[in-house]
Design a protein around this motif. Structure first.
Motif, short mmCIF file in Angstrom:
data_model
loop_
_atom_site.label_atom_id
_atom_site.label_comp_id
_atom_site.label_asym_id
_atom_site.label_seq_id
_atom_site.Cartn_x
_atom_site.Cartn_y
_atom_site.Cartn_z
N ARG A 35 0.85 -1.20 0.00
CA ARG A 35 0.00 0.00 0.00
C ARG A 35 0.88 1.25 0.00
O ARG A 35 0.61 2.21 -0.72
N ASP A 39 0.84 4.12 -2.88
CA ASP A 39 0.60 5.52 -2.52
C ASP A 39 1.77 6.40 -2.95
O ASP A 39 1.57 7.49 -3.49
N ASP A 42 1.61 7.04 -6.45
CA ASP A 42 0.31 7.60 -6.79
C ASP A 42 -0.48 6.67 -7.73
O ASP A 42 -1.12 7.12 -8.67
N LYS A 44 -3.53 4.06 -8.10
CA LYS A 44 -4.78 3.61 -7.48
C LYS A 44 -4.85 2.10 -7.59
O LYS A 44 -4.49 1.52 -8.62
#
Length: 126
Positions: A35, A39, A42, A44
């Motif tokens: 995760r 992040d 960037d 999704k």
């Protein structure tokens, strides 16, 4: 010199692709930094799963990950490479099929690794 990496059977690759396309059958490894990497880049999760599924569907570059112990469940790995003009780096994606459940679920761990230099890449066009 031959490639030391063994490709996953086509049936396994198809199962992984099917699981990646089903939100109820895919998840990021909660014990990994996956995760944080998504992040940081960037990315999704939904788009990442779609890129990975599309890449695996169009390529045979899903490989058996060497086992640390003979009793471990077989895991699979691949390298997902975004275009050079894209802000995302090549990613080392380890795809793990859950040994339980029918149909199988896929756990994904994303991290940097030396394997990224040795495995053929799956090129995606996000």
């Amino acid at each position: 010199m031959s490639n030391p990496h063994r490709k996953a059977p086509v049936s396994i690759r198809r199962q992984v692709v099917e699981a990646l396309r089903d939100p109820g059958r895919r998840f990021l490894d909660p014990k990994s930094s996956s995760r944080n990497y998504l992040d940081h880049w960037d990315l999704k999760a939904a788009g990442f799963y779609a890129d990975l599924a599309d890449g695996l569907e169009a390529s045979e570059n899903l490989f058996l990950k060497p086992k640390n112990h003979p009793n471990n469940a077989q895991r699979y790995q691949c390298v997902l490479a975004y275009p050079e003009d894209d802000p995302y780096p090549a990613l080392d994606i380890h795809v793990t099929l859950s040994p339980k459940g029918q149909p199988p679920r896929v756990m994904i761990a994303v991290h940097e690794s030396d394997t990224v230099r040795t495995l053929p890449r799956i090129h995606v066009d996000p």
